[in-house]
Design an enzyme around this catalytic site. Structure first.
Site, PDB file in Angstrom:
ATOM      1  N   CYS A  87       0.846  -1.197   0.000  1.00 37.60           N
ATOM      2  CA  CYS A  87       0.000   0.000   0.000  1.00 37.60           C
ATOM      3  C   CYS A  87       0.885   1.252   0.000  1.00 37.60           C
ATOM      4  O   CYS A  87       1.551   1.517  -0.971  1.00 37.60           O
ATOM      5  CB  CYS A  87      -0.964  -0.047   1.186  1.00 37.60           C
ATOM      6  SG  CYS A  87      -2.395   1.021   0.953  1.00 37.60           S
ATOM      7  N   HIS A 195      -3.405  -5.679   1.040  1.00 31.88           N
ATOM      8  CA  HIS A 195      -2.753  -5.893   2.332  1.00 31.88           C
ATOM      9  C   HIS A 195      -2.711  -7.365   2.722  1.00 31.88           C
ATOM     10  O   HIS A 195      -3.603  -7.839   3.428  1.00 31.88           O
ATOM     11  CB  HIS A 195      -3.523  -5.135   3.427  1.00 31.88           C
ATOM     12  CG  HIS A 195      -3.364  -3.656   3.381  1.00 31.88           C
ATOM     13  ND1 HIS A 195      -2.377  -2.993   4.055  1.00 31.88           N
ATOM     14  CD2 HIS A 195      -4.076  -2.712   2.730  1.00 31.88           C
ATOM     15  CE1 HIS A 195      -2.483  -1.693   3.830  1.00 31.88           C
ATOM     16  NE2 HIS A 195      -3.501  -1.493   3.030  1.00 31.88           N
ATOM     17  N   GLU A 197      -0.960  -8.675   4.979  1.00 31.76           N
ATOM     18  CA  GLU A 197      -0.812  -8.784   6.450  1.00 31.76           C
ATOM     19  C   GLU A 197      -2.164  -8.696   7.149  1.00 31.76           C
ATOM     20  O   GLU A 197      -2.257  -8.963   8.337  1.00 31.76           O
ATOM     21  CB  GLU A 197       0.161  -7.724   6.971  1.00 31.76           C
ATOM     22  CG  GLU A 197      -0.391  -6.313   7.146  1.00 31.76           C
ATOM     23  CD  GLU A 197      -0.528  -5.529   5.851  1.00 31.76           C
ATOM     24  OE1 GLU A 197      -0.285  -6.100   4.767  1.00 31.76           O
ATOM     25  OE2 GLU A 197      -0.892  -4.336   5.932  1.00 31.76           O
TER      26      GLU A 197
END
Lengths: 223, 79
Positions: A87, A195, A197
């Site tokens: 990002c 994302h 994560e």
């Protein structure tokens, strides 16, 4: 395997990134502050997290790309150290010249925050070798400036060299050729808007991001 | 010396912001607007000895992203 997560003023996914790396590797990564002139010695893996570094002043990622620590990241990338930018981290990597192209305002003008399908275009890379070729995974996006732009010659080169790692299954932001994530020529730097994560544990609503960390950490531990 | 740096998107790069502003102008009833491009104006106050080369370098290294943007430097005379 020695990993570090860089925090810029305005980063807000740095803790999530550190938790994801720790969950998969079993070892907490080092935390590095943007103003540090030198990176810790002997790093194998550097992660640039999401957020709004420097308030997105001037252009997203532009100020962070010029911060002291980035000179070390650029040098490490040149030595072949694995670098992941998610990002805002992707925006920083393009502004720093480690990846081609630029991330522009979303075509629909709005901030997009939802889970989108992503197609794994290249499953041979350091970061994607635990995925199947063409696998469609579900990963959250949360960005205002994720509209990938590069000129046709650059896009042709990226595609021809297998450097498009991920494409959007639905083009949510206007990115050229649906590009969601790209690799550098050496294959050791990955930038992506979604994302991974945020898709590590069942409580996240999905675990499709886990294989990305397993890919890079597994490759580095084996090396 | 006052310097104005105009930064705008290169021709051919889609400008979603400009398109939205264009649409809003039409919504307000303004006719005959063919196109809108939104750019950025950066004002610098620099030493009179600052060279054109230094100003260009500032633009290329930070103020403009040469992948998507062009810039123009306008020097205003010192008061």
């Amino acid at each position: 395997m020695r990993a570090a997560v860089i925090t810029f003023p305005g980063s807000n996914c740095d803790r999530d990134m550190a938790v994801a790396i720790e969950k998969v590797s079993g070892k907490a990564p080092l935390r590095v502050w943007h103003g540090d002139a030198e990176l810790p010695q002997g790093l194998d893996f550097i992660a640039l997290p999401g957020g709004f570094s420097y308030g997105d002043y001037l252009r997203s990622g532009a100020m962070a790309a010029k911060s002291p620590v980035m000179q070390g990241v650029i040098a490490a990338a040149a030595r072949g150290v694995a670098v992941l930018g998610v990002c805002n981290g992707f925006q920083v990597l393009t502004e720093a010249g480690l990846l081609p192209g630029a991330l522009m305002r979303n075509a629909g003008q709005t901030f997009i925050c939802r889970t989108v399908p992503l197609k794994v275009e290249n499953n041979q890379s350091l970061f994607t070798n635990r995925y199947a070729a063409g696998q469609v995974i579900q990963i959250p996006v949360a960005h205002h400036d994720g509209n990938y732009f590069a000129d046709d010659a650059t896009l042709d080169r990226l595609e021809g060299d297998g450097r498009v790692a991920f494409r959007f299954g639905e083009n949510c932001n206007g990115s050229r050729r649906d590009i969601a994530g790209i690799l550098n020529a050496g294959g050791n730097v990955l930038g992506m808007m979604p994302h991974p994560e945020r898709a590590i544990e069942q409580d996240h609503g999905g675990t499709d991001g886990r294989a990305l960390f397993e890919s890079v950490i597994g490759s580095l531990v084996a090396a | 010396m006052k310097v104005r740096i105009f930064v705008n998107l290169k021709p051919g790069v889609l400008d979603p912001q400009g398109r939205a502003v264009h649409h809003a102008l039409e919504g307000l009833g303004f006719e005959g607007v063919a196109d809108v491009r939104v750019g950025r104006l950066i004002e610098l106050d620099v030493a009179d000895s600052t060279t054109d080369e230094a100003l260009d370098e500032m633009c290329r290294k930070l103020l403009a992203n040469m992948v998507i943007e062009n810039y123009r430097v306008e020097k205003l005379e010192s008061a």
